[in-house]
Enzyme design. Structure first.
Site, PDB file in Angstrom:
ATOM      1  N   HIS A   1      11.642 101.692  16.589  1.00 59.12           N
ATOM      2  CA  HIS A   1      12.527 100.632  17.040  1.00 59.12           C
ATOM      3  C   HIS A   1      12.946 100.873  18.472  1.00 59.12           C
ATOM      4  O   HIS A   1      12.922 101.988  18.976  1.00 59.12           O
ATOM      5  CB  HIS A   1      13.760 100.524  16.146  1.00 59.12           C
TER       6      HIS A   1
ATOM      7  N   CYS B   1      23.319 107.607  15.013  1.00 55.35           N
ATOM      8  CA  CYS B   1      22.106 107.965  15.752  1.00 55.35           C
ATOM      9  C   CYS B   1      22.205 107.371  17.151  1.00 55.35           C
ATOM     10  O   CYS B   1      23.071 106.536  17.411  1.00 55.35           O
ATOM     11  CB  CYS B   1      20.850 107.468  15.028  1.00 55.35           C
TER      12      CYS B   1
END
Length: 702
Positions: A67, A206
Site C-alpha cells: 500500500h 504503523c
C-alpha cells in the site's frame, strides 16, 4: 464512493504476475492505471515498492497488502490479484497468493482510509480469506470486498451489557471489529473485576496508518475473543480515526501492549503500567504470544513499566527494545530534525538581508532595525554605538535588509536551544522540553555552542527520564510532568553547566572554531572531501544529517570558514540527485522503468538541495549507486573548499545564488561532482549488470 473502490477491471484471478515483489506490484499498478485511476504506472508502483523495502506487507494466511499514497493516484482504489504462483512478501506463512494493492491519493482525506481499514481488518478472518481463494469469478471477488468495506457500523453495546471478556465486542468476528473505527475494543477493562481475568489495553500503530494498524488490532481482539482469561481494549493510532481509550479504562488495566512501529501518542497516560512492546507485525503474526506475555507481565512485580515521561523508544526488532546507542542516535536525529526549520528560516532571512541591505549592513543591523522606521528611513551615514558608519545602500532597501537580518538573527538564536530541547524531548517526552531548551540557552550564554547543546539535551533527557521513574504518591503524580520534572531537571542541568561543564565545553568549541579559521590549502580540501563523502553516504540519513549539523551549527557565527563549510556541504548534497537524473537520460536502458521515471524529477530536487531525491535509486541498487555518488560528492566538496566558496544560506541550492560567493566556483564544484558521479554510476551499471533492469527489459520485450 465505496461502490467504486474496486471493480472487475481491478481484479486478476489465477494470474502469473512474475516471481518478484516488484513485478507483482507493477502489474497491479498497471490494472489501476488502465482503469484511469492512476496517471502513471511507475508513479504508483515505486512508492509501494519503496514501502515494501522498508517492511514486508505479508500477513498470516498467505496474504500481502502492499500500500502507499501517491500523487499518481486520482481516487482511492483497491486492486486484487489471486496469483497462480506465490511470491514472497516476507509473510509468516511463506509466499503470498492473495495480494491487495491499496492505492490512496497523496492528498486524500480520511474518509477513504476508514474504508481501507475495514478491508485490512477483514483479512484476519479465515472465512473471508477462504472465500477469496474459492471465488469463481471476478464479480464474486468484488462482491466479497464491497460487502466488507460497505459494512455499516453497528451500535456499541452499553457498558452494562458487557460480558467481561473480549468476546463482548469481538465474538461476532470481523464484522464487529471492523465497525469500531479506530478504537477496536473488547469489553471495557474497567468493568472487569474477576481475579481470573487480566485486563489489557493495547495500542497499535504503523507508519502509514492504513493497514497494519488495524490488522494488528483485530488479530489481538479476535484472539482475545477466543479466551476466557483476557479482557482486551484496543486503541488504534492510525489514519482513519484516533478515538482514544478512556483514562478510566487505562487506570483499571493490569497491563499494556504497545504494538507499534512509530511513537505512542500521549504515552504518559499509561505511566506505571506493566508493558509489552513490539513492532506492529508481531501483533499480527503472534497475537496469542503477546497476550500471554502481557498476562505474565501483569503478575510480575519486576516487569518493565511505562515511564511517566514517555522515555522508551520503539522496538527496532520485534519484541526487543532499542539499545542505548540507538536511542541516543535517534534522539540526536530528532533534535536535528526539529532544529532544521530554525536554521532554514533564519539562514535564508539572513541571506535576504544581505541581498537587500548589502554586505556591510551586518555591521549595524541592530541600530538600523530599531532606530529607524518606514517613516524615518536611514541614509548612507548612520551612527552606530556612538560611531558614524557609512553604508553602501540607504533608504528603504537598507532598512528592509536590516529588518530581515534581525528576524533571521532571532531565528538563528534558537537553533542551539531547539537542538537541546528536542533531544531531551526525544528521550523524555514533553517534560524534557523545558530543561532541554534552558540547557541549550545556557550553552549559548557560556559560549559552548552546539556541542554544549548536544550535551545539555542528552543530560536533560536522561535526568528527566530518571526523575520520571521515581515512585511518588498518587496526589503528586499529576504534578510530576508539568512541574516537578521540569523544575528539578532544569536546576540540575543549569548547575552542572555553570559549575562543571560550561568552561570545558566552551574551550572545546573555541578550539574547534580556531581550527576551522586556520584551515587553508590541503587541510581545507581534506575536510571538503570528508564532508562530501558524508553527504552522499546515506542521502538524508544520520551520516548526512551529521555533516549538515556540523555546517549549520557554525553558520550563525558569520565566520568565513563556517560559510565555506556550509557551501561545501550544500553543494555535495546536490550532486547525487542531479547525477542520477542525468544518467537516466544518457543511458536509459541501464535503469528500471521506475528509476527512469524518478530521473525526470530528481534533477529539480538536486538543484534545490534535496538529497533525498536520490534515495529511490540508492535503495534499489545500493552497491552501484552509493559508491558512485560518494565519489562525486568528495570531488565537489574538495573543489568547493579549494575555491573558498562560501554560503550564507543553509538551504536552497542554486536558488540562493545571491548568498553564495563566488557563485561561479559553486557551479564549477557541482558540475565536476555531477560528471564524476554520472560517469561512475554508468560504468558500474554497464560492467556490473543489474538483474532487475534485465528482467524489466525482458518484460518490455515480451
Amino acid at each position: 464512493m465505496a461502490s467504486e473502490l474496486i471493480t472487475t477491471d481491478l481484479v486478476a484471478l489465477d494470474a502469473d504476475f512474475g516471481d518478484s515483489v516488484d513485478s507483482v506490484i507493477t502489474n497491479l499498478a498497471t490494472l489501476v492505471h488502465d482503469t484511469g485511476r492512476a496517471t502513471d504506472i511507475a508513479g504508483l508502483a515505486q512508492p509501494a515498492i519503496d514501502r515494501e523495502a522498508k517492511a514486508g506487507t505479508g500477513v498470516p494466511g498467505g496474504v500481502a497488502i502492499p500500500h502507499c499514497r501517491s500523487e499518481a493516484v486520482t481516487e482511492p482504489t483497491l486492486a486484487f490479484a489471486r496469483l497462480s504462483r506465490g511470491v514472497d512478501f516476507s509473510g509468516p506463512d511463506g509466499d503470498a497468493q492473495l495480494v491487495f494493492l491499496i492505492a490512496a491519493p497523496a492528498g486524500g482525506g480520511k474518509a477513504h482510509l476508514k474504508i481501507l481499514s475495514k478491508l485490512a481488518r477483514a483479512l484476519v478472518r479465515k472465512d473471508f480469506l477462504e472465500a477469496l481463494r474459492n471465488a469463481p469469478t471476478k464479480e464474486e471477488i468484488v462482491r466479497l470486498v464491497l460487502d466488507v468495506v460497505n459494512a455499516e457500523k453497528p451500535k456499541k453495546k452499553p457498558v452494562s451489557e458487557s460480558t467481561g471478556t473480549a468476546a463482548g465486542a469481538a465474538g461476532a468476528g470481523a464484522g464487529a471489529a471492523a465497525a469500531n473505527g479506530a478504537s477496536s475494543a473488547a469489553a471495557p477493562a474497567s468493568t472487569e473485576s474477576s481475579a481470573d481475568v487480566t485486563r489489557i489495553v493495547a495500542i497499535t500503530a504503523c507508519p502509514t496508518g492504513i493497514a497494519h494498524t488495524y490488522m494488528a488490532a483485530d488479530a489481538l481482539t479476535q484472539t482475545a475473543a477466543e479466551r476466557d482469561d483476557v479482557a482486551l481494549t484496543v486503541e488504534t493510532q492510525g489514519s482513519s480515526n484516533n478515538e482514544s481509550v478512556s483514562q478510566a479504562t487505562i487506570d483499571a488495566a493490569d497491563a499494556v501492549i504497545f504494538a507499534t512501529d512509530v511513537g505512542v501518542r500521549d504515552r504518559e497516560r499509561f505511566a506505571g503500567k506493566p508493558v509489552i512492546e513490539s513492532g506492529v507485525k508481531r501483533a499480527i503474526n503472534e497475537p496469542g504470544t503477546m497476550l500471554d506475555e502481557a498476562i505474565a507481565a501483569a503478575h510480575n512485580p519486576h516487569a518493565h513499566k511505562v515511564s511517566g515521561t514517555a522515555t522508551r523508544a520503539n522496538a527496532e526488532e520485534e519484541g526487543k527494545s532499542l539499545g542505548w546507542g540507538k536511542r541516543i542516535q535517534q534522539a540526536i536525529m530528532t533534535g536535528v530534525s526539529y532544529m532544521v526549520p530554525f536554521v532554514a528560516a533564519g539562514g535564508l532571512l539572513l541571506a535576504l538581508g544581505f541581498l537587500f541591505g548589502g554586505a556591510d549592513m551586518a555591521n549595524g543591523w541592530q541600530a538600523l532595525s530599531t532606530d529607524f522606521s518606514l517613516g524615518n528611513l536611514p541614509g548612507h551615514d548612520v551612527t552606530v554605538d556612538g560611531e558614524l558608519m557609512h553604508f553602501e545602500r540607504s533608504g528603504f532597501l537598507l532598512y528592509l535588509g536590516a529588518v530581515l537580518f534581525a528576524v533571521g538573527q532571532a531565528a538563528m538564536g534558537f537553533i542551539v536551544a531547539a537542538l537541546s530541547g528536542y533531544i531531551a524531548y526525544a528521550l523524555a517526552g514533553r517534560p524534557g522540553i523545558a530543561p532541554g531548551f534552558a540547557g541549550g540557552a545556557i550553552a549559548v550564554t557560556l559560549g559552548a555552542g552546539f556541542i554544549g547543546g548536544l550535551v545539555t539535551g542528552l543530560l536533560a533527557g536522561f535526568i528527566a527520564m530518571w526523575i520520571g521513574n521515581w515512585k511518588v504518591p498518587r496526589w503528586l503524580g499529576s504534578l510530576m510532568p508539568v512541574v516537578i520534572i521540569p523544575l528539578l531537571t532544569s536546576l540540575i542541568v543549569g548547575l552542572a553547566m555553570y559549575l562543571l561543564l560550561g568552561a570545558p565545553l566552551a574551550a572545546i568549541m573555541d578550539g574547534l572554531q580556531n581550527w576551522l579559521s586556520s584551515m587553508s590549502g590541503s587541510s581545507a580540501v581534506l575536510l571538503g572531501i570528508i564532508l562530501g563523502l558524508m553527504m552522499c553516504f546515506d542521502l538524508g540519513g544520520p551520516v548526512n544529517k551529521a555533516a549538515y549539523l556540523f555546517a549549520t551549527a557554525g553558520l550563525s557565527t558569520g565566520d568565513e570558514s563556517s560559510m565555506q563549510i556550509m557551501a561545501a556541504v550544500m553543494a555535495s548534497g546536490m550532486v547525487a540527485p542531479i547525477a542520477l537524473s542525468l544518467a537516466t537520460f544518457i543511458r536509459k536502458s541501464l535503469f528500471t522503468p521506475a528509476e527512469q521515471e524518478n530521473g525526470k524529477s530528481a534533477w529539480l530536487l538536486g538543484l534545490s538541495f534535496v538529497s533525498e531525491g536520490a534515495i529511490p535509486f540508492a535503495a534499489a541498487d545500493p552497491f552501484r549507486v552509493i559508491p558512485s555518488m560518494m565519489a562525486g560528492g568528495a570531488v565537489t566538496g574538495a573543489i568547493s573548499m579549494a575555491l573558498s566558496v562560501g554560503s550564507r544560506a543553509p538551504h536552497g541550492g542554486v536558488f540562493v545564488f545571491f548568498a553564495i560567493d563566488p557563485f561561479w566556483g559553486y557551479l564549477v564544484a557541482i558540475a565536476a561532482g555531477v560528471v564524476v558521479s554520472t560517469a561512475a554510476v554508468l560504468a558500474m551499471k554497464q560492467f556490473w549488470p543489474n538483474k532487475a533492469v534485465e528482467e524489466a527489459a525482458q518484460n518490455v520485450a515480451a
